[in-house]
Design an enzyme around this catalytic site. Sequence first.
Site, mmCIF file in Angstrom:
data_model
loop_
_atom_site.group_PDB
_atom_site.id
_atom_site.type_symbol
_atom_site.label_atom_id
_atom_site.label_comp_id
_atom_site.label_asym_id
_atom_site.label_seq_id
_atom_site.Cartn_x
_atom_site.Cartn_y
_atom_site.Cartn_z
ATOM 1 N N LYS A 67 49.776 -42.453 -27.424
ATOM 2 C CA LYS A 67 49.637 -43.778 -28.043
ATOM 3 C C LYS A 67 50.003 -43.784 -29.534
ATOM 4 C CE LYS A 67 46.596 -46.247 -24.935
ATOM 5 N NZ LYS A 67 46.180 -45.273 -23.895
ATOM 6 N N SER A 101 50.247 -37.305 -20.493
ATOM 7 C CA SER A 101 50.122 -38.324 -21.544
ATOM 8 C C SER A 101 48.978 -38.089 -22.521
ATOM 9 C CB SER A 101 49.982 -39.705 -20.905
ATOM 10 O OG SER A 101 48.923 -39.725 -19.968
ATOM 11 N N GLU A 132 44.057 -55.022 -29.872
ATOM 12 C CA GLU A 132 43.085 -55.124 -28.793
ATOM 13 C C GLU A 132 42.802 -53.709 -28.300
ATOM 14 O OE1 GLU A 132 46.289 -55.087 -28.318
ATOM 15 O OE2 GLU A 132 46.431 -53.649 -26.665
HETATM 16 C C1 LIG Z 1 46.339 -45.493 -22.485
HETATM 17 C C2 LIG Z 1 46.691 -44.289 -21.736
HETATM 18 C C3 LIG Z 1 47.534 -44.341 -20.591
HETATM 19 C C4 LIG Z 1 48.047 -45.601 -20.003
HETATM 20 O O1 LIG Z 1 48.871 -46.372 -20.796
HETATM 21 P P1 LIG Z 1 50.431 -46.524 -20.544
HETATM 22 O O2 LIG Z 1 50.796 -47.649 -21.442
HETATM 23 O O3 LIG Z 1 50.640 -46.841 -19.095
HETATM 24 O O4 LIG Z 1 51.063 -45.244 -20.914
HETATM 25 C C5 LIG Z 1 47.877 -43.147 -19.982
HETATM 26 N N1 LIG Z 1 47.419 -41.955 -20.418
HETATM 27 C C6 LIG Z 1 46.601 -41.863 -21.483
HETATM 28 C C7 LIG Z 1 46.122 -40.532 -21.918
HETATM 29 C C8 LIG Z 1 46.208 -43.022 -22.172
HETATM 30 O O5 LIG Z 1 45.391 -42.923 -23.230
#
Ligand SMILES: *Cc1c(COP(=O)(O)O)cnc(C)c1O
Length: 403
Positions: free
Chosen positions: A87, A376, A109
């Site tokens: 993020k 992610s 948000e």
């Molecule tokens: C917020 C988040 C997501 C989901 O958000 P996307 O916009 O679909 O990438 C996925 N993995 C993690 C670790 C997150 O914090």
Amino acid sequence: MDNQKGLFGEFGGSYVPPALAEVLDHIAEEFEKAKNDEEFNKELNYYLKYYVGRPSPLFLAANITKTLGGGKIYLKREDLNHTGAHKINNTLGQALLAKRMGLKRVIAETGAGQHGVATATAAALFGMECIIYMGEKDAKKQPLNVYRMELLGAKVIQVDSGDRDLKAAVDVALGDLIQNYKNTFYILGSAVGPYPYPSMVKHFQRVISKEIVEQSMEIEGKTPDYLIACVGGGSNAIGAFADFIGNKDTKLIGVEPGGISIDSGLHAAPLAHGEVSIIHGFKSYVMLDEKGEIKSSHSIASGLNYPGVGPEHSYLRDAKLAEYVSITDFEALDAFRELSQHEGIIPAIESAHALAYAMKLAPTLSKDAMIVVNLSGRGDKDMDTLITSEQESFKLQASINKG
Ligand SMILES: *Cc1c(COP(=O)(O)O)cnc(C)c1O
């Protein structure tokens, strides 16, 4: 209303009141200029390298690969970024755009608090006033993230209107933007929302894709055969996919949260089971109830728990440029434990969805196949979820034994 901008096939666009459309048009113009500005890109790259810690490594998960047999599973380590997820790539980009526009106040948000923390981090770095809107219900569930944002200097406003959830927080944030656009920038958290947000968020997350190309060429001498990412709003997935879209050598797979199961309706997988509709100012696949209203979604992963999906994913699915599958809560928890125990990496429960699918796929492939999973985020934030789920399955087991 001009719905023709920011279209991905029939999806995307901008379904917002005229006052907001004007503000968004201005942001779009400034973004287009910034994107091609050498100074802006230099500054962004500086922070990505020295603050976020990029490039994030591409790591061969050799232990699970060996156990599963078949294709090699590589992990794109977005969990190693500063603040522990992808993020920050986007919040830094948007905060720098705000700075370039001379705006000193940023708002955002947040649902579980991850995007709020990433925004508060960027605001602290650039000395900006920061307001985070969070549904009252969500704030009660995530007190630690509320403290974190406050420690970083943000003001957290708990939204008690509507369902006191993420949707209510988005509505209030948009209202704030219309009122205060002269000094305020709205940092949106995923590849969703009206034009230009889906394209802007993709642009700032594209660095993931660029690095995967370079790293896979260096390590394996080819681009990946499969690229797998979890899909909530879709920002980490579209960022990982960006440079591979239309490339026939790399199969793109988005993993939606199947929750309890798709059939039960308790999921957050609009691409698996949804209809085309408007949500938060854009057109996409959305989960609807019998009355045609937006349905509440379920997933063990709060970051994936959204009844809509970024418009480009709807387009990629219908155009068959990417495939979308789903993974249940239980399967994600299994993968979460596997990676922790056998690679010493605790993944975010969101990322564990992508990993779970890779672990199903790998044994069906030959040993020279290369799978890249976009990891992610890291899972330290998910310890409570793990403990609760273990207690629940223990209770369930006990009741089965009794019965
Ligand atoms: C917020 C988040 C997501 C989901 O958000 P996307 O916009 O679909 O990438 C996925 N993995 C993690 C670790 C997150 O914090």
